[in-house]
Write a protein that holds these residues in place. Structure first.
Motif, mmCIF file in Angstrom:
data_model
loop_
_atom_site.group_PDB
_atom_site.id
_atom_site.type_symbol
_atom_site.label_atom_id
_atom_site.label_comp_id
_atom_site.label_asym_id
_atom_site.label_seq_id
_atom_site.Cartn_x
_atom_site.Cartn_y
_atom_site.Cartn_z
ATOM 1 N N TYR A 75 0.808 -1.221 0.000
ATOM 2 C CA TYR A 75 0.000 0.000 0.000
ATOM 3 C C TYR A 75 0.843 1.273 0.000
ATOM 4 C CZ TYR A 75 -4.207 -2.764 0.876
ATOM 5 O OH TYR A 75 -5.243 -3.646 0.760
ATOM 6 N N ALA A 76 2.164 1.114 0.129
ATOM 7 C CA ALA A 76 3.041 2.294 0.134
ATOM 8 C C ALA A 76 2.980 3.044 -1.193
ATOM 9 C CB ALA A 76 4.476 1.880 0.433
ATOM 10 N N VAL A 77 2.568 2.352 -2.255
ATOM 11 C CA VAL A 77 2.525 2.979 -3.576
ATOM 12 C C VAL A 77 1.543 4.157 -3.611
ATOM 13 C CG1 VAL A 77 0.700 1.513 -4.545
ATOM 14 C CG2 VAL A 77 2.477 2.441 -6.038
ATOM 15 N N PHE A 78 0.595 4.211 -2.665
ATOM 16 C CA PHE A 78 -0.371 5.308 -2.624
ATOM 17 C C PHE A 78 0.012 6.390 -1.618
ATOM 18 C CE2 PHE A 78 -2.819 1.387 -3.600
ATOM 19 C CZ PHE A 78 -3.180 1.705 -4.898
ATOM 20 N N SER A 79 1.110 6.195 -0.885
ATOM 21 C CA SER A 79 1.441 7.128 0.194
ATOM 22 C C SER A 79 2.174 8.346 -0.337
ATOM 23 C CB SER A 79 2.298 6.426 1.254
ATOM 24 O OG SER A 79 3.590 6.149 0.748
ATOM 25 N N VAL A 80 2.042 9.463 0.382
ATOM 26 C CA VAL A 80 2.683 10.705 -0.028
ATOM 27 C C VAL A 80 4.201 10.588 0.036
ATOM 28 C CG1 VAL A 80 2.444 11.631 2.330
ATOM 29 C CG2 VAL A 80 2.806 13.181 0.425
ATOM 30 N N GLY A 81 4.727 9.867 1.042
ATOM 31 C CA GLY A 81 6.176 9.716 1.156
ATOM 32 C C GLY A 81 6.780 8.989 -0.035
ATOM 33 N N PHE A 82 6.132 7.912 -0.459
ATOM 34 C CA PHE A 82 6.615 7.143 -1.595
ATOM 35 C C PHE A 82 6.569 7.972 -2.882
ATOM 36 C CE2 PHE A 82 6.086 4.270 -5.174
ATOM 37 C CZ PHE A 82 6.984 3.243 -4.911
ATOM 38 N N LEU A 83 5.444 8.611 -3.135
ATOM 39 C CA LEU A 83 5.267 9.351 -4.385
ATOM 40 C C LEU A 83 6.203 10.558 -4.471
ATOM 41 C CD1 LEU A 83 1.372 9.199 -4.631
ATOM 42 C CD2 LEU A 83 3.022 7.911 -6.002
ATOM 43 N N LEU A 84 6.356 11.290 -3.371
ATOM 44 C CA LEU A 84 7.242 12.455 -3.394
ATOM 45 C C LEU A 84 8.702 12.043 -3.490
ATOM 46 C CD1 LEU A 84 5.638 14.893 -0.789
ATOM 47 C CD2 LEU A 84 5.738 15.152 -3.256
ATOM 48 N N SER A 85 9.080 10.986 -2.769
ATOM 49 C CA SER A 85 10.471 10.538 -2.792
ATOM 50 C C SER A 85 10.885 10.077 -4.186
ATOM 51 C CB SER A 85 10.649 9.396 -1.778
ATOM 52 O OG SER A 85 11.988 8.962 -1.742
ATOM 53 N N TYR A 86 10.055 9.245 -4.802
ATOM 54 C CA TYR A 86 10.388 8.744 -6.135
ATOM 55 C C TYR A 86 10.155 9.809 -7.203
ATOM 56 C CZ TYR A 86 11.314 4.063 -4.487
ATOM 57 O OH TYR A 86 11.888 2.992 -3.869
ATOM 58 N N GLY A 87 9.181 10.680 -6.982
ATOM 59 C CA GLY A 87 8.952 11.763 -7.934
ATOM 60 C C GLY A 87 10.133 12.714 -7.997
ATOM 61 N N ALA A 88 10.741 13.013 -6.837
ATOM 62 C CA ALA A 88 11.895 13.917 -6.804
ATOM 63 C C ALA A 88 13.075 13.332 -7.572
ATOM 64 C CB ALA A 88 12.289 14.197 -5.354
ATOM 65 N N VAL A 89 13.343 12.030 -7.381
ATOM 66 C CA VAL A 89 14.462 11.396 -8.092
ATOM 67 C C VAL A 89 14.187 11.328 -9.590
ATOM 68 C CG1 VAL A 89 15.872 9.314 -8.276
ATOM 69 C CG2 VAL A 89 15.076 10.061 -6.049
ATOM 70 N N LEU A 90 12.958 11.001 -9.961
ATOM 71 C CA LEU A 90 12.607 10.970 -11.383
ATOM 72 C C LEU A 90 12.757 12.348 -12.021
ATOM 73 C CD1 LEU A 90 9.482 8.633 -11.612
ATOM 74 C CD2 LEU A 90 11.708 8.278 -12.703
ATOM 75 N N GLY A 91 12.408 13.384 -11.264
ATOM 76 C CA GLY A 91 12.581 14.739 -11.776
ATOM 77 C C GLY A 91 14.027 15.049 -12.089
ATOM 78 N N VAL A 92 14.921 14.639 -11.184
ATOM 79 C CA VAL A 92 16.351 14.872 -11.403
ATOM 80 C C VAL A 92 16.858 14.087 -12.603
ATOM 81 C CG1 VAL A 92 18.647 14.500 -10.403
ATOM 82 C CG2 VAL A 92 16.811 15.447 -8.991
ATOM 83 N N VAL A 93 16.448 12.820 -12.699
ATOM 84 C CA VAL A 93 16.963 11.945 -13.756
ATOM 85 C C VAL A 93 16.416 12.327 -15.136
ATOM 86 C CG1 VAL A 93 17.026 9.562 -14.589
ATOM 87 C CG2 VAL A 93 17.326 10.041 -12.166
ATOM 88 N N LEU A 94 15.127 12.641 -15.210
ATOM 89 C CA LEU A 94 14.493 12.843 -16.510
ATOM 90 C C LEU A 94 14.510 14.291 -16.995
ATOM 91 C CD1 LEU A 94 11.317 10.578 -16.101
ATOM 92 C CD2 LEU A 94 13.489 10.002 -17.194
ATOM 93 N N ILE A 95 14.368 15.238 -16.070
ATOM 94 C CA ILE A 95 14.146 16.620 -16.502
ATOM 95 C C ILE A 95 15.436 17.435 -16.566
ATOM 96 C CG2 ILE A 95 12.847 18.735 -16.011
ATOM 97 C CD1 ILE A 95 10.699 17.086 -14.762
#
Length: 813
Positions: A294-314
């Motif tokens: 259920y961590a896939v729906f949590s704010v901590g999971f989404l923000l943590s992975y979203g921040a890394v994806l932002g660095v890698v992709l953008i």
């Protein structure tokens, strides 16, 4: 095999699907079976093993595993296993038990509840991430097995000792920040500092994340390099340290991701393979999700992975926007390198002219003033550019998530992070060194903590100054889910398109670069401006044993009452989050029906928040009963409203407030009304929206109800019957007499009261009277917040539809 880890990630993903499909179904089946045995809470006996202990401000949270419970005989004769449970206690301390102890508990078993109101903290979703669905409020407990987890006990003792060191050398605010940042313990974190950091966009430094893990790991790595330890000893020591650090801090989602990715980075370095961020990111996600689906729906999971994806992709896309395609970037870097070599050649001539032969051990830029400043400028620009690109990239990826979960966004966060992040490395290292120096009683310990205080004082000053700037915090509310999906679809499409141009074309035209910038600006404007807002809504909030009604039109916001007798800080935790959810920063009119605590406690909090600049209240409307009924509560809220600069207006019988199609007519009381009690002078409002009518009655009773009944019978402009009625006095036995209800004849009756309140609201006799007039009943304990609303016209259907619909925010069963 070129990328063997990709296959490993694929295998883990398969395991994740198997767990979600089979094992999770079994967990849910057991949960539903137990849910059917009791409503929300029941007394039980339980046995469980202590897995984690958390000290809160006024209580202790103990996380138990392998829990088996026995409910009362009238509910269940057998013993049921429910896995993980939280035990809360106001009498125990963090040293009452040890990790690994098996304990027996007697107390109330409670279901973890969803959010009852828009914007409210969702307890069920938060703990579901950790596979926890129930909590026990401990009344009595004792240890039945002294078995201890020696490793966890040792780490917990070390953590407690470090906290004492920080409390000894730092003031309470600074020690709370350092403890949260380094030890993952927020129990001592000052709420004002936490709110200040979050409102300025630097709240992430309070959570253990990739930044903290990389700082500590790289510091250790360089230390081991200086000590010339043979391979693979440094790698093993750092991995062992990260494992212990994760156990000590609780292995949150962000900590787990950072530790797994750092271990992958060090392993790649150790075996001589290249490190692929996307593969490491996917691997860490699969490992976490296998343990916590259920961590896939949590704010901590989404923000943590979203921040890394932002660095890698953008970030590569941002570089392409500034420098052009990879071919153009290579040309730019070759040209810059040639220029640097020419500068070095001229500096070398100057060195030999002024200093003669210079030792090769001394860097050349230290021997020449011009070279030194050029080197410093280069380093500063490089750091500034890297931080700026990282901040922009992370913001582009996480802004929709921040709005979805928190409903507001700090405007100057990118600039503040440019000033704050360079000092975080020093702060983390100094905090770790300070804690160790305090344990060993080194003489320079006070000096280290003085530097820590200076850095944190700078953060505090920066945040407070920025908070006073205009538009420092935007509150657009929660955007629709379809808007967020559209945002990410367009963003990822543009990223894919531009990365393809960067790799495949020799030249990246300037006009194409501008298209990406314009699309990003359009997406941000869409995200901040478009919000699906009802043409009209009247929401009875679930405030526990109290009352709070939020009325919204396209242009105005009105709050009638707002208080509770059983929910502490109801303004902070229920009213303000709801206002933020809807993007409301200004209450045009706040109305007090009467001055009982369960109707004004939250309003007092909102007035205090206005003094801090968190929201605006334009006008405060209140009744004016005879002097003897103006008690201390009445006088206090009048004084606080005047102090905050709110316009005071007294609302008397027959006065009317009109806003477009909305009309609010005051049915009761008249000026200096002589009431039998404070409840009897409750402001009663007849609300008209187009052809629909709602009667809001507060805690109306006794001679107040008689006065309202008389006005309803005499005044022909008032409706003959009402579509909706806010049942007086939370559904008490004597509220809403049979004569009164026969006159009002509501199609729908709304009751606001607390779950299992000590007054027995809503009373059985009142419910029977409502059933006699065939009125449909909604209560906040059963339905959460209840909204009466007219949906706006959709783009697909432009037909006029002004019918009012009822929506309940949640169901507890």
């Amino acid at each position: 095999m070129k990328r063997p880890m990709v296959w490993g990630v694929g295998l883990l993903f398969l395991c994740f699907l198997i767990r979600i499909t089979f094992f999770n179904k079994q967990v849910q089946k057991e949960q539903y079976c137990l849910d059917a045995l009791f409503d929300r809470e029941a007394f039980c006996n339980a046995i469980g093993t202590i897995e984690q202990i958390e000290q809160k401000k006024n209580s202790v949270f103990i996380y138990l595993k392998d829990v088996s419970i026995q409910l009362p005989s009238q509910l269940d004769q057998g013993i049921c296993s429910i896995g993980h449970v939280i035990m809360t206690s106001n009498t125990l301390t963090s040293s009452s038990y040890n990790h690994g102890n098996q304990i027996r508990i007697q107390g109330k078993l409670k279901k973890l509840l969803p959010a009852q109101n828009p914007g409210q903290f969702d307890e069920r979703s938060y703990y579901r991430e950790q596979n926890i669905f129930y909590k026990i409020e401990e009344q009595n407990s004792f240890c039945i097995s002294n078995t201890k987890n020696s490793l966890k006990v040792t780490l917990f003792s070390f953590k407690q000792h470090m906290k004492k060191i920080y409390r000894k050398y730092l003031n309470p605010k600074d020690s709370g920040v350092v403890t949260a940042m380094l030890l993952g313990d927020r129990s001592a974190l000052d709420s004002e500092i936490k709110e200040l950091y979050q409102q300025n966009g630097i709240g992430h430094i309070l959570a253990i994340s990739g930044l903290h893990i990389s700082i500590l790991s790289m510091a250790l790595y360089r230390l081991f390099q200086k000590l010339c330890l043979p391979r693979p000893i440094p790698f093993c020591l750092i991995v062992f340290f990260l494992f212990l650090y994760g156990i000590m801090t609780g292995f949150s989602v962000s900590t787990s991701r950072a530790i797994i990715m750092m271990c992958m980075f060090l392993l790649a370095k150790e075996i001589g393979r290249s490190y692929d961020t996307i593969t490491a990111l996917a691997l860490s996600a699969m490992i976490i999700l296998i343990q916590k689906p259920y961590a896939v729906f949590s704010v901590g999971f989404l923000l943590s992975y979203g921040a890394v994806l932002g660095v890698v992709l953008i970030i590569p896309v941002c570089k392409g926007i500034v420098l052009g395609s990879h071919h153009e970037q290579d040309h730019y870097y070759r040209k810059r390198l040639r220029k640097e070599r020419e500068q070095e050649s001229s500096w070398k001539i100057k060195e030999e002219r002024h200093f003669g032969a210079v030792s090769k051990k001394i860097p050349r830029f230290l021997c020449c003033k011009e070279a030194f400043f050029a080197h410093l400028k280069k380093k500063c620009l490089h750091m500034f550019g890297s931080l700026l690109l990282a901040s922009i990239s992370i913001s582009m990826m996480t802004t929709p998530l921040l709005l979805w979960f928190f409903y507001e966004l700090p405007t100057y966060s990118i600039l503040i992070n440019l000033l704050v992040l360079p000092a975080v490395s020093f702060l983390v290292i100094l905090s770790a060194l300070g804690g160790l120096a305090g344990i060993l009683s080194f003489p320079f310990t006070k000096g280290i903590f003085s530097l820590i205080h200076c850095i944190l004082a700078g953060y505090d000053t920066l945040c407070r100054v920025t908070r006073k700037l205009p538009f420092s915090l935007l509150t657009p509310g929660q955007p629709p889910l379809e808007t967020i999906v559209f945002y990410y679809v367009i963003l990822f499409f543009m990223i894919f398109l531009i990365r393809k141009i960067l790799y495949e074309q020799e030249h990246f035209p300037f006009w194409k670069r501008n298209i990406f910038v314009m699309v990003c600006m359009f997406l941000m404007i869409l995200l901040f401006s478009y919000r699906k807002k009802a043409a009209f809504s009247c929401t009875m909030l679930d405030v526990g044993q109290g009352n709070g009604i939020l009325i919204q039109t396209a242009k105005k916001t009105i709050l009638v009452d707002g208080g509770s007798s059983d929910v502490t800080e109801v303004g902070k935790y229920r009213l303000l989050p709801c206002l933020k959810y809807y993007g409301i920063t200004c209450i045009d009119a706040m109305i007090m029906t009467h001055a009982d605590t369960d109707h004004i406690s939250g309003q007092l909090e909102l007035i205090e928040m206005m003094q801090k600049g968190q929201l605006t209240i334009t006008t405060y409307l209140l009744p004016q009963p005879e002097q003897s009924l103006q008690d201390s509560n009445y006088k206090k809220i009048v004084a606080e409203a005047k102090k905050a600069g709110i316009t005071l207006q007294y609302l008397h019988k027959k006065e009317q407030l009109t806003i477009g199609d909305l009309s609010l007519y005051c049915v009761h009381p008249e000026k200096n009304f002589c009431a039998d009690s404070a409840n009897a002078y409750s402001t009663t409002l007849s609300l008209q929206w187009k052809k629909y009518s709602i009667l809001l009655t507060g805690d109306l009773e006794k001679n107040g109800e008689e006065a309202v009944l008389e006005e309803l019978q005499k005044n022909p402009s008032l409706p003959a019957r009402y579509d909706f009625l806010q049942v007086p006095h939370h559904g008490s036995k004597n509220a809403g007499s049979e004569v009164f209800l026969q006159k009002v004849l509501p199609k729908v009756s709304l009751i606001s009261c607390g779950y299992q309140n000590r007054y027995g609201h809503p009373h059985a006799e009142l419910l029977e009277r409502l059933k006699k007039i065939d009125s449909h009943i909604y209560t906040t304990p059963a339905s959460g917040a209840i909204s009466i609303k007219e949906e706006p016209k959709s783009l697909l259907n432009r037909k006029k539809d002004d019918s009012l619909k009822i929506e309940t925010f949640c169901k507890y069963t």
